[in-house]
Design an enzyme around this catalytic site. Structure first.
Site, PDB file in Angstrom:
ATOM      1  N   ARG A 259     -23.623  -0.411  15.611  1.00 24.49           N
ATOM      2  CA  ARG A 259     -24.995  -0.041  15.937  1.00 24.49           C
ATOM      3  C   ARG A 259     -25.842  -1.301  16.088  1.00 24.49           C
ATOM      4  O   ARG A 259     -25.525  -2.350  15.533  1.00 24.49           O
ATOM      5  CB  ARG A 259     -25.593   0.863  14.853  1.00 24.49           C
ATOM      6  N   LYS A 284     -26.922   3.736   8.737  1.00 28.61           N
ATOM      7  CA  LYS A 284     -27.196   5.148   8.454  1.00 28.61           C
ATOM      8  C   LYS A 284     -26.692   5.572   7.087  1.00 28.61           C
ATOM      9  O   LYS A 284     -27.351   6.327   6.373  1.00 28.61           O
ATOM     10  CB  LYS A 284     -26.580   6.037   9.541  1.00 28.61           C
ATOM     11  N   HIS A 353     -25.838   1.491  22.663  1.00 29.47           N
ATOM     12  CA  HIS A 353     -24.945   2.563  22.217  1.00 29.47           C
ATOM     13  C   HIS A 353     -23.842   2.872  23.230  1.00 29.47           C
ATOM     14  O   HIS A 353     -22.830   3.478  22.861  1.00 29.47           O
ATOM     15  CB  HIS A 353     -25.753   3.828  21.919  1.00 29.47           C
ATOM     16  N   ARG A 356     -20.735   1.480  22.070  1.00 25.58           N
ATOM     17  CA  ARG A 356     -20.197   2.261  20.942  1.00 25.58           C
ATOM     18  C   ARG A 356     -19.425   3.462  21.473  1.00 25.58           C
ATOM     19  O   ARG A 356     -18.320   3.764  21.016  1.00 25.58           O
ATOM     20  CB  ARG A 356     -21.354   2.703  20.047  1.00 25.58           C
ATOM     21  N   HIS A 379     -18.998   6.453  10.183  1.00 29.90           N
ATOM     22  CA  HIS A 379     -19.390   7.848  10.044  1.00 29.90           C
ATOM     23  C   HIS A 379     -19.017   8.365   8.658  1.00 29.90           C
ATOM     24  O   HIS A 379     -17.986   7.985   8.106  1.00 29.90           O
ATOM     25  CB  HIS A 379     -18.695   8.708  11.105  1.00 29.90           C
ATOM     26  N   TYR A 388     -17.893  12.437  20.314  1.00 30.53           N
ATOM     27  CA  TYR A 388     -17.251  11.485  21.208  1.00 30.53           C
ATOM     28  C   TYR A 388     -16.040  12.095  21.921  1.00 30.53           C
ATOM     29  O   TYR A 388     -15.588  11.569  22.937  1.00 30.53           O
ATOM     30  CB  TYR A 388     -16.804  10.242  20.428  1.00 30.53           C
TER      31      TYR A 388
END
Length: 410
Positions: A259, A284, A353, A356, A379, A388
């Site tokens: 990120r 996150k 992104h 990513r 994650h 994804y």
């Protein structure tokens, strides 16, 4: 007062020197700051009492004086130079600039009190990240200003669902469904807090109407392997300090799918050159991952540290190329510029992104387990990695079986 002002300018020069501004910039900043101080003296205004409106007024005065001296108007962006010097002076004199707003009426007093408590609640009780708090605070302030302007500071207790609907109507035009949903969620948070603290009679948060978004309804844009290679090749040919920095960042994006904030917060001590590993602080989840330092990434970062990074006390690896040398903020603008320089035009969004997404698809096509992909991307659960999967629909189509036709009776 003259001696005090001279001391302040001298102190400004010392501060700018410590921040490693160039001598030319230091001279310009101090000259414009001195002109501003002289203007304040003529107006009998103390530097510590200056407001944003007074700075704007002075800049208009400075533009007029420029025209008198040179017989022409200055360049369109000329005012940014004196403003920078003035802002540096005011940060030194007031400790914070822009200064915290002061209440001028009962509505301001109430709004400031609510927002101060709301920010504390978000930070200490809900434990949210700074970026989330900033977004929630902006919406909360905006809503309170809107409500008080329409109905006054005593209107919270009598606020109705119709008020909420009208506010959402003002925020919805020209917004995507995703953005409107974000507005609704931020507004619900403020309304819950107002009810929790007894400032509204009933909890109105359930009555905030937002668009229904379906799981995985949008397909993010990605880059193909050839496009990623083209961007890396083009950035690698730029040997300027900016080019070395951007190439190292793009290598991190392409290799690990990080990120933007994870790259901006990467610190010198996060790279263990002997063990050939890199520590990533996931923005996150607040968790840390230790990843192998891949050769292209290590070489690019090392080249930047040796020949591109300015001398600074900042511990973050990637910093601005102009003083003050502090860490980078966002990468979106840099990514767009590097994509354009490489002749790459994504079909959708073109922020950081997309690297990513491209990394995730590449691993999916290599049959890497979703759990491993999720660990690399930071994650918490495999469900976060599920969106994804839709990016590899071409692969699914390639192996799809034909539906057998129904045999018609003869």
């Amino acid at each position: 007062m003259l001696n005090v002002d001279n001391e302040l300018i001298a102190e400004l020069r010392i501060v700018l020197t410590k921040q490693r501004y160039s001598p030319v910039v230091i001279g310009n900043y101090c000259a414009y700051a001195r002109g501003f101080v002289e203007y304040l003296a003529q107006q009998n205004i103390e530097v510590t009492d200056v407001t944003e409106a007074q700075v704007a007024q002075y800049l208009q005065h400075a533009i007029a004086m420029f025209g008198q001296r040179h017989g022409r108007t200055p360049a369109r962006d000329w005012h940014s130079i004196p403003r920078s010097g003035i802002h540096a002076l005011l940060r030194l004199a007031q400790g914070q600039w822009p200064s915290a707003p002061k209440a001028t009426c009962a509505a301001d007093t109430l709004r400031f009190a609510i927002c101060d408590g709301y920010e504390t609640w978000l930070r200490e009780e809900r434990g949210l990240a700074a970026a989330s708090i900033d977004a929630l605070m902006w919406e909360g302030r905006n809503f309170l200003v809107w409500q008080f302007d329409r109905h006054g500071p005593d209107s919270l207790m009598t606020m109705t669902v119709s008020d909420i609907d009208r506010y959402m109507d003002t925020r919805s035009p020209h917004q995507t469904r995703r953005s409107v949903k974000d507005v609704a969620e931020r507004l619900r948070s403020m309304l819950r807090y107002l009810h929790r603290t007894g400032r509204v009679a009933i909890d109105l948060s359930p009555h905030v109407i937002a668009p229904l978004l379906y799981a995985y309804e949008g397909v993010p844009s990605i880059l193909t392997p050839d496009q990623v290679a083209a961007v890396l090749q083009a950035s690698g040919e730029d040997k300027t300090p900016v080019g070395l920095r951007d190439h190292a960042i793009l290598q991190l994006l392409a290799t690990y799918g990080l990120r933007s904030g994870e790259i901006c917060n990467l610190r010198i001590e996060d790279i263990d050159w002997r063990a050939e590993s890199i520590r990533i602080r996931h923005t996150k989840t607040q968790a840390c991952s230790f990843l192998p330092l891949m050769a292209p990434v290590g070489e690019a970062v090392l080249a930047y540290l040796q020949a591109g990074r300015p001398v600074t006390d900042a511990r973050e690896i990637f910093v601005r190329t102009r003083a003050p040398y502090r860490k980078l903020g966002l990468l979106a603008s840099m990514v767009r510029q590097r994509l354009a320089a490489a002749g790459v035009t994504p079909s959708g969004k073109n922020g950081s992104h997309i690297f990513r997404h491209a990394r995730a698809v590449e691993m999916l096509r290599a049959a890497v387990p979703r759990k491993v992909i999720g660990d690399l991307l930071g994650h918490r659960s495999t469900e976060s990695t599920a969106p994804y999967l839709k990016l590899a629909t071409e692969d699914l189509r390639a192996i799809a079986l034909e539906v057998p036709g129904r045999e018609m009776p003869s």
